[in-house]
Design an enzyme around this catalytic site. Structure first.
Site, PDB file in Angstrom:
ATOM      1  CB  CYS A 180      -1.228  -1.586  10.889  1.00 53.38           C
ATOM      2  SG  CYS A 180      -0.285  -3.030  11.890  1.00 53.38           S
ATOM      3  CB  CYS A 201       1.667  -3.863   9.539  1.00 51.57           C
ATOM      4  SG  CYS A 201       0.172  -4.661  10.490  1.00 51.57           S
TER       5      CYS A 201
END
Ligand SMILES: [Zn+2]
Length: 146
Positions: free
Chosen positions: A69, A72
């Site tokens: 991600c 993230c």
């Protein structure tokens, strides 16, 4: 009477009892000597998270993330920066939802990054989406004020 705060060691998961007044004095684990109140985020798996939720009397902010991600990974340094600013009031942890997939369904996580603030084992609030350090700090402070 001394006011003792229960908290789980981020390193060996032993349950510790620390006088509340000493939480800011870099207390170490009675078993493994690791820092009990690190000012950097520590990794948790599901079993460890459960222990923290069962024992901790210090608020815990968990960043649910995954290596694939992008947002993230972009948020990681901001999260670490916020951890420094909020130490020793709140402990910061990270949980890899790719490695520990059961957590995702248990907490009904639909998108990451997602931060969840826990206090005394209960979910206080959650916030999806990447945030910068300043927003994280003000979001946490706002929810701990009650
Ligand atoms: Zn320990």
């Amino acid at each position: 009477m001394t006011d003792l705060t229960h908290l789980t060691c981020p390193s060996c998961q032993a349950k510790n009892r620390i006088p509340a007044a000493k939480l800011g004095a870099r207390p170490s684990c009675g078993v493994c000597k690791a820092q009990l109140m690190p000012d950097t985020p520590f990794e948790l798996d599901e079993a460890q998270l459960n222990k923290h939720l069962k024992n901790d009397e210090v608020p815990l902010l968990v960043d649910f993330w995954a290596p694939w991600c992008g947002p993230c990974r972009m948020m990681a340094p901001q999260f670490a920066d916020a951890a420094k600013q909020m130490s020793p009031k709140v402990r910061f942890a990270k949980l890899d939802t790719e490695q520990h997939q059961a957590v995702g369904s248990r907490y009904q996580i639909r998108g990451i990054p997602l931060i969840i603030l826990f206090d005394h084992g209960r979910e206080v609030a959650r916030q999806p989406g990447a945030m910068d350090a300043r927003s994280i700090v003000s979001w946490v402070s706002q929810h701990l004020k009650r």
